[in-house]
Design a protein around this motif. Sequence first.
Motif, mmCIF file in Angstrom:
data_model
loop_
_atom_site.group_PDB
_atom_site.id
_atom_site.type_symbol
_atom_site.label_atom_id
_atom_site.label_comp_id
_atom_site.label_asym_id
_atom_site.label_seq_id
_atom_site.Cartn_x
_atom_site.Cartn_y
_atom_site.Cartn_z
ATOM 1 N N TRP A 159 39.667 14.320 58.572
ATOM 2 C CA TRP A 159 39.501 14.955 57.276
ATOM 3 C C TRP A 159 39.036 13.924 56.249
ATOM 4 N N PRO A 160 38.087 14.283 55.376
ATOM 5 C CA PRO A 160 37.694 13.363 54.305
ATOM 6 C C PRO A 160 38.762 13.327 53.215
ATOM 7 N N ASP A 161 38.766 12.247 52.435
ATOM 8 C CA ASP A 161 39.738 12.119 51.353
ATOM 9 C C ASP A 161 39.683 13.286 50.378
ATOM 10 N N ALA A 162 38.511 13.891 50.225
ATOM 11 C CA ALA A 162 38.373 14.995 49.278
ATOM 12 C C ALA A 162 39.309 16.150 49.598
ATOM 13 N N ASP A 163 39.723 16.252 50.855
ATOM 14 C CA ASP A 163 40.657 17.325 51.241
ATOM 15 C C ASP A 163 42.077 17.050 50.760
ATOM 16 N N PHE A 164 42.362 15.791 50.384
ATOM 17 C CA PHE A 164 43.726 15.410 50.021
ATOM 18 C C PHE A 164 43.711 14.539 48.760
ATOM 19 N N PRO A 165 43.433 15.157 47.598
ATOM 20 C CA PRO A 165 43.375 14.384 46.351
ATOM 21 C C PRO A 165 44.732 13.821 45.964
ATOM 22 N N ALA A 166 44.698 12.745 45.182
ATOM 23 C CA ALA A 166 45.929 12.078 44.760
ATOM 24 C C ALA A 166 46.576 12.736 43.546
ATOM 25 N N ASP A 167 45.836 13.538 42.803
ATOM 26 C CA ASP A 167 46.375 14.204 41.612
ATOM 27 C C ASP A 167 46.431 15.704 41.821
ATOM 28 N N PRO A 168 47.502 16.347 41.322
ATOM 29 C CA PRO A 168 48.649 15.730 40.642
ATOM 30 C C PRO A 168 49.584 15.034 41.626
ATOM 31 N N TYR A 169 50.289 14.028 41.111
ATOM 32 C CA TYR A 169 51.267 13.277 41.897
ATOM 33 C C TYR A 169 52.269 14.257 42.505
ATOM 34 N N PRO A 170 52.689 14.090 43.768
ATOM 35 C CA PRO A 170 52.427 12.959 44.662
ATOM 36 C C PRO A 170 51.188 13.101 45.533
ATOM 37 N N GLY A 171 50.338 14.081 45.251
ATOM 38 C CA GLY A 171 49.110 14.247 46.017
ATOM 39 C C GLY A 171 49.296 15.107 47.251
ATOM 40 N N ALA A 172 48.176 15.475 47.863
ATOM 41 C CA ALA A 172 48.190 16.312 49.062
ATOM 42 C C ALA A 172 48.211 15.427 50.305
ATOM 43 N N VAL A 173 48.774 15.972 51.381
ATOM 44 C CA VAL A 173 48.919 15.188 52.611
ATOM 45 C C VAL A 173 48.442 16.001 53.815
ATOM 46 N N PRO A 174 47.939 15.324 54.867
ATOM 47 C CA PRO A 174 47.514 16.034 56.080
ATOM 48 C C PRO A 174 48.691 16.728 56.761
ATOM 49 N N PRO A 175 48.389 17.732 57.590
ATOM 50 C CA PRO A 175 49.461 18.480 58.268
ATOM 51 C C PRO A 175 50.008 17.779 59.501
ATOM 52 N N THR A 176 49.513 16.580 59.808
ATOM 53 C CA THR A 176 49.937 15.860 60.998
ATOM 54 C C THR A 176 50.112 14.386 60.656
ATOM 55 N N SER A 177 50.644 13.636 61.613
ATOM 56 C CA SER A 177 50.561 12.187 61.526
ATOM 57 C C SER A 177 49.083 11.807 61.573
ATOM 58 N N PHE A 178 48.741 10.664 60.962
ATOM 59 C CA PHE A 178 47.332 10.307 60.902
ATOM 60 C C PHE A 178 47.152 8.808 60.759
ATOM 61 N N VAL A 179 45.918 8.380 61.031
ATOM 62 C CA VAL A 179 45.518 7.008 60.764
ATOM 63 C C VAL A 179 44.339 7.080 59.802
ATOM 64 N N HIS A 180 44.381 6.272 58.751
ATOM 65 C CA HIS A 180 43.388 6.361 57.679
ATOM 66 C C HIS A 180 42.465 5.150 57.714
ATOM 67 N N VAL A 181 41.157 5.413 57.663
ATOM 68 C CA VAL A 181 40.161 4.347 57.626
ATOM 69 C C VAL A 181 38.859 4.935 57.083
ATOM 70 N N ASP A 182 38.113 4.143 56.322
ATOM 71 C CA ASP A 182 36.800 4.551 55.819
ATOM 72 C C ASP A 182 36.849 5.898 55.093
#
Length: 347
Positions: A3-26
């Motif tokens: 998923w791109p970061d656009a799917d999980f914006p940081a605002d409003p705090y605490p932000g959105a999170v993926p529905p699974t465990s994940f590894v983040h890069v690029d």
Amino acid sequence: MAWPDADFPADPYPGAVPPTSFVHVDEASHALVADSRAGWCVEGVPLDTWLAAHAAAPMAGRLPVLSYGSNRCPGKITWLRRELGLGADPVVVLRARTEGVAAVWAAGLRHRDGQRPAVLAAAPGVVEQHAVWFATPEQIAVLDRCEGRDERFRLARLRTGTVHTEDGMRVEAPWCYVGHAATRRPLLVDGAAARCADVPQAAALVLEGDAAPGDDLDADTVTGAPHPDEWPAALFVYGLLQPGGPSWNLVAANGAGEPARATVDGTVFDTGRGYPALRPGTGGRAAGWVVALHDPAAALPGLDEYEGRDYRRVRLAAPDGRPMWAYTWDGPTDGMPTLACGWPPRL
């Protein structure tokens, strides 16, 4: 799945999170799946193999840091890369179930954007979903700056409640940033803390109350920089290092308490060289002993040298989810007989 970061914006705090465990890069999050044989995998590739392809530290070179606020949000992770020098290395985030603690709203607001941050507090009987960063020491140094270590928050080993990752491993005494300044104490509204799970950011901003005297957590403050060898403080032994074995003295010198019988998912093979080889994730149960260690960071380098290049030190779990270090065979096992009765083989 990614998923791109656009799917999980940081605002409003605490932000959105993926529905699974994940590894983040690029600026993207890749789903992590717990495979009973291969362990954590990214698109079918074992996580350590995937990390090696990205020239990143393996899981054994990372520490569990409980994240209950914005640090599990991909948009926030990219902000940490851009603003605080987190770097390009992958960030490993495992979904976790906590019991006995809760994320609650803090008494003060964030200076950066005026939003109300979360803090952790004891909450007997409460079950919540959070996350655990498996962070490198370099990544923890960035989190220190982000959290204002020893000013707004203190880094501590959390001993209140329980934490289990999605694969069932119990994360004993995870590292955790807990409130330190008065503005990072829980906000009491009509005498009770407001859980983040119950009150969204917009409503939290207009809450009125008083700062609690404390968070009621059993959490020992950490001094200095954590080292990955510190967790877990236990070792699974199955061959020459087990009690009564010719090399037991190398373990006993740092042992804490009596060794206990234990098993891990795996198979023990006879190398034919006078010592056995453990291959994890085979679906069998490999028998051995679990030994608590006084100071694993001091004990493990010497054991690494003793085991040599044929073995790799990894974290495995006992049937009850307790994590343990173990030396696993890193070479082929073709032609090696299995040892169903353990080591040494019965004649």
